[in-house]
Design an enzyme around this catalytic site. Structure first.
Site, PDB file in Angstrom:
ATOM      1  N   GLY A 120     102.943 -71.827  41.519  1.00 31.79           N
ATOM      2  CA  GLY A 120     103.997 -70.878  41.132  1.00 31.79           C
ATOM      3  C   GLY A 120     103.385 -69.546  40.712  1.00 31.79           C
ATOM      4  N   ASP A 131     101.902 -79.125  42.305  1.00 29.04           N
ATOM      5  CA  ASP A 131     103.158 -78.380  42.399  1.00 29.04           C
ATOM      6  C   ASP A 131     104.039 -79.068  43.450  1.00 29.04           C
ATOM      7  OD1 ASP A 131     103.720 -74.986  41.809  1.00 29.04           O
ATOM      8  OD2 ASP A 131     105.122 -76.171  42.978  1.00 29.04           O
ATOM      9  N   LEU A 134     103.061 -75.924  33.231  1.00 27.84           N
ATOM     10  CA  LEU A 134     104.025 -74.897  33.631  1.00 27.84           C
ATOM     11  C   LEU A 134     105.110 -75.459  34.533  1.00 27.84           C
ATOM     12  CD1 LEU A 134     101.371 -72.234  34.695  1.00 27.84           C
ATOM     13  CD2 LEU A 134     102.578 -72.275  32.533  1.00 27.84           C
ATOM     14  N   ALA A 155     104.177 -74.438  28.165  1.00 30.43           N
ATOM     15  CA  ALA A 155     104.871 -73.151  28.276  1.00 30.43           C
ATOM     16  C   ALA A 155     106.269 -73.229  27.684  1.00 30.43           C
ATOM     17  CB  ALA A 155     104.960 -72.751  29.740  1.00 30.43           C
ATOM     18  N   TYR A 213     118.894 -74.644  29.724  1.00 30.69           N
ATOM     19  CA  TYR A 213     117.512 -74.205  29.916  1.00 30.69           C
ATOM     20  C   TYR A 213     116.858 -73.909  28.567  1.00 30.69           C
ATOM     21  CZ  TYR A 213     113.442 -71.566  31.333  1.00 30.69           C
ATOM     22  OH  TYR A 213     112.140 -71.142  31.475  1.00 30.69           O
TER      23      TYR A 213
END
Ligand code: UDP
Length: 334
Positions: free
Chosen positions: A10, A31, A76, A119, A152
């Site tokens: 990403g 990923d 992440l 993160a 979120y």
């Protein structure tokens, strides 16, 4: 050092991988390519120190092995980007919350001594800010009306709580950066991020889509400044001053800009003849969207811990993106 990056193809993951490879570290990236892309890592895969696995992080069968080897882990892997967050609320919860649980539980089982970076995001501050300058110890207020966005924000807040819990109960060395509007190479506009969208639109001679009246304010931080501060925080996190473990720390740039002025800046720096087109928020994001009008980090804590001062101005970041896009086409935007 052995580095493990989840979400390693990403935007932020790719920049981190480049940073560590250039420093002579070994990098393993995983990923699922849901928002990341093979394009991002096309040069990295040529490097012998870089290994990539395409996998759904929740099912990745090499996780224990790779966590056990890692000296530093950047977690992440998450659903990001305003458009995705709004359209896929259940995936947000599943990936963001269960993924983080899986990573931390695995690290605890391995008795990992790695520096772990989980993160977080400025979105944890929610919509109802009581101060203009957001501090880590602010009380947080959420409105259940705001659907996807609240999901979120809460998923990121849960990530913080998970990280803190594993820190206290299992002695994991976890730091929790709250990122504020990070921007830089490899960021795509496809999922909503404003700067790659504006640059792509300006270069294509299309109108720049300013959502709302453009008076909303953001503070943008170049990813390379962000990475430097993460590196410093990770070192402190395992050093004698372990007071950073399990604590949220704002990472961002304090310079503010209205989105309408950002659009004008991009038009000026690209020399584009594009116009500005105002798009109502409900057209951009769907009904009942409640825009965050201002979001500026207080970075006293980061400064105190690392001496952080950003090196990249917004103008320099935009110019660099323009240069890179002309040579590599890095800003693909649907
Ligand atoms: N925005 C905009 N036009 C676009 C995309 C985004 O005006 O084409 C606005 C968006 O409404 C927000 C700001 O730019 O006010 C930053 O958006 P982004 O999605 O990059 O980050 P956010 O701060 O919303 O998480």
């Amino acid at each position: 050092m052995n580095i493990l990056i989840t979400g390693g193809a990403g935007f932020i993951g790719t920049n981190l991988a480049e940073f560590h490879i250039n420093r002579g570290d070994t990098v393993v990236a995983v990923d699922d390519l849901s928002t990341g892309s093979l394009n991002n890592i096309s040069e990295l895969v040529e490097h012998e120190g870089f290994t990539f696995f395409e996998a759904d992080f929740l099912k990745w069968n090499r996780l224990t092995e790779e966590v056990a080897k890692a000296d530093r882990i950047y977690h992440l892997a998450a659903v990001v980007g305003m458009f995705r967050v709004i359209q896929e609320p259940t995936t947000v919860i599943r990936v963001n919350v269960c993924g983080t649980e899986r990573l931390l539980e695995t690290a605890a089982n391995c008795k990992s001594k790695a520096q772990i970076i989980v993160a977080s995001s400025s979105s944890v501050y929610g919509h109802k800010h009581h101060s203009k300058d957001l501090r880590e110890d602010n009380d947080l207020t959420y409105s259940p009306e705001e659907g996807g966005l609240t999901g979120y924000a809460l998923s990121k807040l849960v990530n913080e709580v998970q990280a803190r819990a594993y820190c206290h109960e299992h002695g994991l060395r976890v730091i929790i950066p709250r990122f504020f509007n990070v921007v830089g190479p490899h960021q795509t506009g496809t999922y909503g991020f404003v700067i790659p969208r504006f640059i792509q639109q300006a270069l294509a001679g299309q109108p720049l889509t300013v959502f709302g009246d453009g008076n909303q304010i953001r503070s943008f931080c170049d990813v390379r400044d962000m990475i430097k501060s993460l590196d410093q925080l990770a070192k402190i996190g395992t050093g004698p001053d372990s007071s950073v473990c399990g604590k949220a720390i704002n990472v961002g740039n304090t310079r503010e800009i209205r989105i309408i002025d950002l659009a004008k800046m991009v038009i000026a720096r690209t020399g584009s003849s594009s116009e500005i087109m105002f798009v109502p928020f409900d057209e951009a994001y769907g009904e009942h969207f409640d825009q965050i009008t201002q979001r500026k980090p207080n970075v006293d804590k980061l400064k105190h811990l690392t001496g952080f001062t950003p090196e990249w101005t917004l103008e320099e970041t935009i110019d660099d993106l323009l240069k890179k896009n002309l040579t590599g086409g890095i800003l693909q935007c649907a």
